[in-house]
Enzyme design. Structure first.
Site, mmCIF file in Angstrom:
data_model
loop_
_atom_site.group_PDB
_atom_site.id
_atom_site.type_symbol
_atom_site.label_atom_id
_atom_site.label_comp_id
_atom_site.label_asym_id
_atom_site.label_seq_id
_atom_site.Cartn_x
_atom_site.Cartn_y
_atom_site.Cartn_z
ATOM 1 N N GLY A 15 0.709 -1.283 0.006
ATOM 2 C CA GLY A 15 0.097 -0.021 -0.089
ATOM 3 C C GLY A 15 0.749 1.312 -0.036
ATOM 4 N N ASN A 17 1.521 3.000 -2.518
ATOM 5 C CA ASN A 17 0.992 3.998 -3.666
ATOM 6 C C ASN A 17 -0.281 4.326 -2.935
ATOM 7 O OD1 ASN A 17 2.219 3.975 -6.448
ATOM 8 N ND2 ASN A 17 2.411 1.967 -5.830
ATOM 9 N N LYS A 68 -16.785 -15.384 -9.344
ATOM 10 C CA LYS A 68 -16.227 -13.990 -9.444
ATOM 11 C C LYS A 68 -17.479 -12.972 -9.723
ATOM 12 C CE LYS A 68 -12.589 -11.593 -12.117
ATOM 13 N NZ LYS A 68 -11.349 -11.803 -11.908
ATOM 14 N N MET A 93 -3.872 -7.283 -7.243
ATOM 15 C CA MET A 93 -3.054 -8.524 -8.136
ATOM 16 C C MET A 93 -4.265 -9.333 -8.447
ATOM 17 S SD MET A 93 -0.142 -7.173 -7.944
ATOM 18 C CE MET A 93 0.837 -8.206 -8.731
ATOM 19 N N LEU A 95 -7.352 -9.955 -11.869
ATOM 20 C CA LEU A 95 -7.974 -9.598 -12.929
ATOM 21 C C LEU A 95 -9.224 -8.866 -12.731
ATOM 22 C CD1 LEU A 95 -7.553 -11.901 -16.139
ATOM 23 C CD2 LEU A 95 -6.753 -9.265 -15.862
ATOM 24 N N HIS A 112 1.515 -0.309 -13.056
ATOM 25 C CA HIS A 112 2.216 -1.447 -13.534
ATOM 26 C C HIS A 112 3.785 -1.288 -13.389
ATOM 27 C CE1 HIS A 112 2.545 -5.776 -14.452
ATOM 28 N NE2 HIS A 112 3.622 -5.457 -15.395
HETATM 29 C C1 GAR Z 1 3.377 -1.504 -7.385
HETATM 30 O O1 GAR Z 1 4.834 -1.624 -7.885
HETATM 31 C C2 GAR Z 1 2.674 -1.989 -8.519
HETATM 32 O O2 GAR Z 1 3.198 -1.174 -9.835
HETATM 33 C C3 GAR Z 1 2.478 -3.285 -8.870
HETATM 34 O O3 GAR Z 1 2.444 -3.600 -7.416
HETATM 35 C C4 GAR Z 1 3.078 -2.850 -6.431
HETATM 36 C C5 GAR Z 1 2.336 -2.319 -5.338
HETATM 37 O O4 GAR Z 1 3.152 -1.504 -4.130
HETATM 38 N N1 GAR Z 1 1.299 -3.651 -9.541
HETATM 39 C C6 GAR Z 1 1.637 -4.713 -10.218
HETATM 40 O O5 GAR Z 1 2.463 -5.463 -10.322
HETATM 41 C C7 GAR Z 1 -0.030 -4.925 -11.071
HETATM 42 N N2 GAR Z 1 0.216 -5.807 -12.008
HETATM 43 P P1 GAR Z 1 2.479 -0.811 -3.210
HETATM 44 O O6 GAR Z 1 1.478 -2.039 -2.195
HETATM 45 O O7 GAR Z 1 3.600 -0.563 -2.167
HETATM 46 O O8 GAR Z 1 1.545 0.361 -3.625
#
Ligand code: GAR
Length: 195
Positions: A15, A17, A68, A93, A95, A112
């Site tokens: 989390g 982001n 789903k 993570m 779809l 991504h």
């Molecule tokens: C991030 O690097 C994001 O780009 C990636 O998961 C991470 C989450 O980090 N997303 C993917 O790989 C989606 N396919 P966070 O939980 O620290 O925000």
């Protein structure tokens, strides 16, 4: 007063982001209001971060639902109750299925950790290192039915730290934390509100 864009953040992991976006909303850098955080992983650290910021957490495990579709219908009902206009995936993570895609056409955004279309799916940073590329990066895109395949909104390149996934991940996260809020701000300004 102009109402802020209402968003839901979907996350499955740490989390970081989420934390940056929440601060950007609070400090007026991003004209949006986070209605809730939805997670499919109730034990993930994003739940802790959301609670600390006093944002509603909806934790729903897909395996608790028969299909789903049933899972997404429950999520959708909550999003509608909260008046959510955009879904922002931040390390989610899973779809997105037809139910949510139909309810939020071109209104679901993902970040991504690669320069798509290279290295979609899980462990994009590990994939980049395994392929021996010197440069990878970050992509922000609209979500469609594919795996990391929708229209690209923004990209930024990041140098790979040779053979070092942890250091490369750190550089990627630093770029994500700037690129996501900037891209979302431009997007929300350019698309008319649904309310
Ligand atoms: C991030 O690097 C994001 O780009 C990636 O998961 C991470 C989450 O980090 N997303 C993917 O790989 C989606 N396919 P966070 O939980 O620290 O925000």
């Amino acid at each position: 007063m102009i109402s802020k864009t209402k968003i839901a953040i979907f996350a499955s992991g740490s989390g970081s982001n989420y934390e940056v976006l929440e601060r950007a909303c609070r400090e007026g850098e991003l004209d949006a209001e986070i209605a809730l955080v939805m997670t499919d992983k109730p034990a993930s650290f994003v739940v802790e971060r959301a609670r600390q910021t006093e944002i509603r957490v909806v934790a729903l495990e897909p395996k608790a639902f028969p299909t789903k579709r049933a899972f997404e219908e429950t999520v959708l009902r909550i999003l509608r109750e909260e008046g959510v206009e955009w879904i922002v995936l931040a390390g989610y993570m899973r779809l997105i299925g037809p139910t949510l895609l139909a309810a939020y056409p071109s209104r679901i955004v993902n970040i991504h950790p690669s320069l798509l279309p290279a290295f979609p799916g899980k462990d994009a940073i590990g994939q980049a290192i395994a392929h021996g590329v010197k440069v990878t990066g970050v992509t922000v895109h609209l979500v469609d039915e594919g795996m990391d395949t929708g229209p690209i909104l923004a990209q930024a390149a990041v140098s790979v730290v040779e053979g070092d996934a942890a250091m490369t991940a750190q550089s990627i996260h630093a770029v994500e934390h700037i690129l996501y809020k900037e891209t979302l701000q431009n997007l929300f300004k350019s698309v008319p509100a649904t309310r």
